[in-house]
Design an enzyme around this catalytic site. Structure first.
Site, PDB file in Angstrom:
ATOM      1  N   THR A  13       0.846  -1.188   0.000  1.00 44.16           N
ATOM      2  CA  THR A  13       0.000   0.000   0.000  1.00 44.16           C
ATOM      3  C   THR A  13       0.882   1.239   0.000  1.00 44.16           C
ATOM      4  O   THR A  13       2.100   1.156   0.227  1.00 44.16           O
ATOM      5  CB  THR A  13      -0.945   0.020   1.213  1.00 44.16           C
ATOM      6  OG1 THR A  13      -1.945   1.034   1.038  1.00 44.16           O
ATOM      7  CG2 THR A  13      -0.194   0.295   2.513  1.00 44.16           C
ATOM      8  N   CYS A  14       0.282   2.384  -0.272  1.00 47.15           N
ATOM      9  CA  CYS A  14       1.038   3.639  -0.324  1.00 47.15           C
ATOM     10  C   CYS A  14       1.432   4.096   1.079  1.00 47.15           C
ATOM     11  O   CYS A  14       0.786   3.749   2.069  1.00 47.15           O
ATOM     12  CB  CYS A  14       0.223   4.732  -1.004  1.00 47.15           C
ATOM     13  SG  CYS A  14      -0.068   4.436  -2.753  1.00 47.15           S
ATOM     14  N   ASP A  15       2.477   4.908   1.137  1.00 48.66           N
ATOM     15  CA  ASP A  15       2.888   5.506   2.399  1.00 48.66           C
ATOM     16  C   ASP A  15       2.773   7.023   2.269  1.00 48.66           C
ATOM     17  O   ASP A  15       1.999   7.526   1.457  1.00 48.66           O
ATOM     18  CB  ASP A  15       4.304   5.064   2.766  1.00 48.66           C
ATOM     19  CG  ASP A  15       4.557   5.137   4.267  1.00 48.66           C
ATOM     20  OD1 ASP A  15       4.150   4.210   4.989  1.00 48.66           O
ATOM     21  OD2 ASP A  15       5.136   6.143   4.717  1.00 48.66           O
TER      22      ASP A  15
END
Length: 313
Positions: free
Chosen positions: A292-294
């Site tokens: 997932t994105c950070d």
């Protein structure tokens, strides 16, 4: 002279306000600027409300679907010790291999029969997946669950690329929350060395936002197990690495030339981990990667787990 009413006074002022002949250039510029600001504010407000509303609707849709999904066992420990009948209930179906990294592939689904094993609730093993496929979306290939998080979703896969379900939900509607989906290079029926699942990092905590909890060592130590099942296999995975990384690190590599390359890949993943886990996968193991994105556009948060229990359907 007859005194004007409040309504008449408002009408007069309204007419004066829009009387172009009485406007100075300075006043005209001020009004145009005001109108532009109002339009921008209204549009921005609408966009924010629409986004949060669609995110809420999407999350509620998935929550309702998973609530209706029948549990195959009331004993969570039973999945670690499957019976011999469960092991033989379904065999892997003879499937077509990938012909290339961007090619499509086809497969058939197992059909239930009179000799199939039933769960305690009377459901034929695997039949609930078939119901979803028939009624909602044929791209559903399984589901994933992590205790004490919002990760409790069906998993989809588009056969040609990783962009399609990055923008669509299970009903193929374009929404920001989109779906949890498997990398198109993986095979839902095969024994991939590295199975990769993607999900957005939503502000409302949906999709894969809560895998960020693995940044906390206490949470990570208490939530080592991930359930990820496909149409063909029930699986339990144990976390061995969790870390933030730049996209330059190819943690989503799905195929390897030989054992040496896979061993080097595992070594790099474990070295990147924020914490040292007891699980220690080797070249003969299969791993699961959640991505997932950070906080930055080129950063990702990754949780990886090794397969510790598998029951063929």
């Amino acid at each position: 002279m007859k005194e004007k009413t409040v309504f008449q006074e408002l009408i007069i002022r309204f007419k004066d306000y829009f009387n172009i002949k009485k406007l100075t250039w300075k006043e005209a510029f001020r009004r145009i600027l005001l109108y532009v600001c109002v339009v921008v504010f209204v549009f921005a407000g609408y966009s924010v409300v629409e986004k949060y509303y669609t995110d809420y609707v999407t999350q509620e849709k998935y929550s309702q679907m998973m609530a209706e999904f029948p549990s195959e066992t009331e004993d969570p420990d039973a999945i670690f010790t499957p019976t011999e009948e469960d092991e033989d209930a379904f065999n892997l179906i003879d499937m077509l291999e990938f012909s290339g990294i961007s090619s499509s592939y086809s497969y058939s689904y197992p059909e239930s029969g009179s000799g199939d094993v039933l769960t305690s609730g009377g459901m034929v093993i695997g039949s609930s997946y078939l119901d979803v496929l028939n009624n909602r979306n044929e791209d559903v290939i399984g589901y994933i669950n992590i205790a004490d998080t919002n990760v409790d979703y069906y998993v989809l896969q588009y056969r040609l690329d990783n962009d399609y379900y990055l923008k669509r939900d299970i009903d193929l509607k374009k929404v920001t929350a989109a779906s949890i989906f498997m990398d198109y290079r993986n095979r839902p029926y095969g024994e991939n060395k590295n199975t990769v699942l993607y999900g957005h990092n939503m502000r409302n905590g949906s999709m894969f936002a809560t895998i960020h909890k693995y940044k906390d060592k206490t949470f990570a130590d208490e939530h080592l197990y991930i359930t990820f099942n496909t149409l063909y296999e029930d699986m339990v995975w144990e976390v061995f690495a969790s870390y933030k990384t730049n996209v330059n690190f190819d943690y989503i590599q799905t195929s390897f030339r030989d054992d040496a390359e896979f061993e080097e890949f595992l070594k790099n993943c474990k070295a990147k981990s924020d914490f040292k886990y007891s699980a220690d996968p080797g070249v003969n193991d299969r791993i699961l990667t959640l991505s997932t994105c950070d906080s930055k556009a080129d950063e990702r948060f990754v949780v990886q787990a090794v397969l510790i229990s598998s029951t063929k359907r």
